[in-house]
Enzyme design. Sequence first.
Site, short mmCIF file in Angstrom:
data_model
loop_
_atom_site.label_atom_id
_atom_site.label_comp_id
_atom_site.label_asym_id
_atom_site.label_seq_id
_atom_site.Cartn_x
_atom_site.Cartn_y
_atom_site.Cartn_z
N ARG A 59 29.39 -6.10 30.54
CA ARG A 59 29.00 -4.92 29.73
C ARG A 59 27.60 -5.11 29.14
NH1 ARG A 59 30.12 -4.61 24.61
NH2 ARG A 59 32.20 -5.52 24.72
N TYR A 112 21.65 21.30 31.73
CA TYR A 112 23.01 21.15 32.25
C TYR A 112 24.00 21.49 31.13
CZ TYR A 112 27.12 18.75 34.15
OH TYR A 112 28.37 18.44 34.59
N ASP A 184 14.71 14.82 31.19
CA ASP A 184 15.74 14.69 32.22
C ASP A 184 15.06 15.01 33.55
OD1 ASP A 184 17.79 15.11 34.06
OD2 ASP A 184 19.18 15.85 32.54
N LYS A 209 23.04 12.30 41.54
CA LYS A 209 22.32 13.30 42.34
C LYS A 209 21.40 12.62 43.37
CE LYS A 209 24.33 15.65 39.13
NZ LYS A 209 25.76 15.82 39.27
N1 LCS Z 1 21.44 16.14 33.89
C1 LCS Z 1 21.40 17.06 34.84
C2 LCS Z 1 20.13 17.82 35.09
C3 LCS Z 1 22.54 17.33 35.60
O1 LCS Z 1 22.47 18.26 36.55
C4 LCS Z 1 23.74 16.61 35.33
C5 LCS Z 1 24.98 16.86 36.10
C6 LCS Z 1 23.73 15.65 34.31
C7 LCS Z 1 22.56 15.43 33.61
C8 LCS Z 1 24.95 14.84 33.97
O2 LCS Z 1 25.15 13.88 34.94
P1 LCS Z 1 26.59 13.28 35.36
O3 LCS Z 1 27.25 12.81 34.10
O4 LCS Z 1 27.38 14.40 35.99
O5 LCS Z 1 26.25 12.17 36.28
N2 LCS Z 1 24.95 18.04 36.83
C9 LCS Z 1 25.93 18.56 37.50
C10 LCS Z 1 25.85 19.82 38.11
O6 LCS Z 1 24.91 20.61 38.04
N3 LCS Z 1 26.96 20.05 38.77
O7 LCS Z 1 27.88 19.03 38.61
C11 LCS Z 1 27.27 18.01 37.78
#
Ligand code: LCS
Length: 397
Positions: A59, A112, A184, A209
């Site tokens: 961790r 998001y 971001d 992504k």
């Molecule tokens: N930031 C952006 C721009 C994102 O699109 C997402 C997830 C996150 C942060 C959060 O990331 P995660 O915890 O899911 O790894 N975006 C998503 C979307 O547009 N569709 O499903 C997940």
Amino acid sequence: MKNINKFSDETKTVHAGCSNISEGSVVPPIYQTSTFKFQSADHGARLFSGKEQGYIYTRMLNPTVKAFEDAVAVLENGHKSLACGSGMAAIHTIFATLLQSGDHVICSEAVYGPTNTLLNTVMAKFGVEVDFVDTSNLNAIMHAFRDNTKVVYIETPGNPTLVISDIEKISAITKAKDVKLVVDNTFLSPILQKPLDIGADIVMHSLTKYLNGHADVVGGIVVVNNEDDYQLFRKTLNQIGGVQDPFNSFLVHRGLKTLSLRIERHCHNAMIVATFLENHKNIKWVRYPGLKSHPQHNIAKKQMKDSGGMIAFEIEGGLRAGEIFMDNLNLCQLAVSLGGVETLIQHPASMTHASMSQKQRLKSNITDGLVRLSVGIENVDDIINDLENALSSMHFI
Ligand code: LCS
């Protein structure tokens, strides 16, 4: 390999984080261990006190995770980075590190959905205040400042409307006000945009992504540009515990090696698809940073190397037409998430941004008819044929 920083991104994606590996292994091995043996009681005590560097407990840090973190820090031109269990864990780590009760955040209104909800619920519960503003408008940012503002958090291009915020100009404001600018960078990846080079203090990614790219891992990362911030973030992450595990770090590090190749194809395909959509009679509007019709096309050209793989558009006929269109696709997969090799399509109002109220969504220009497309690396003619077939299925509306 010496001096990895002097190489181009194409070379960095292949080699970053792969030096100094034990037993001469070419890729970092998976240290699938939760804990590390001390050579003696004194050695353990020295590691815990920080008098000696070394691994203690996964961790806190793990060699496979560290190798991957080094790679992303190199690509973002950052100092160090911290891998987290998801993008949301990374965002939570950022807010929990930089904010305390009574502090105020200015956040892009195009973010998001769960980022918006995290600020409005969990962070609000701990006394953090937030204003969501159109961060493509510098005046709106200036007006939102309060005495207690500590963080400006922008997503650019924003999810799902692809609104673009001018990182350099916003960083001039945040520097003058002595607050942190967090970007971001998920929608572009460091191949297309390097926020730290143009004034940001902290960068985050959902690794889920483009960085991983294969729709098989959930992860997040925070990149910082100095050791003091790194130590602060590491302490918080260690306490919150939202870390990335060694196996997932290994997988994302593997995905990273093809990032620049994949991004090239994503951009190539998306430009062709966006142009096709813009010229189609059944499409009301299209947002893609590479199109001249994008309201911040010039800012995109200034701060982005290319336009990315994400497109937002609306079909004539509103929500019902959009549903019929999505149900008639064959190649494009109806799923949330983005940035993988496969083309994905989704409906933000009922899916990724459903956690926001309709009022909040409309304020952020997320109309009920908006459809979001993550253009994959398939043959672009196959993608276009699929879209054309589904669009022609709506002639009876
Ligand atoms: N930031 C952006 C721009 C994102 O699109 C997402 C997830 C996150 C942060 C959060 O990331 P995660 O915890 O899911 O790894 N975006 C998503 C979307 O547009 N569709 O499903 C997940």
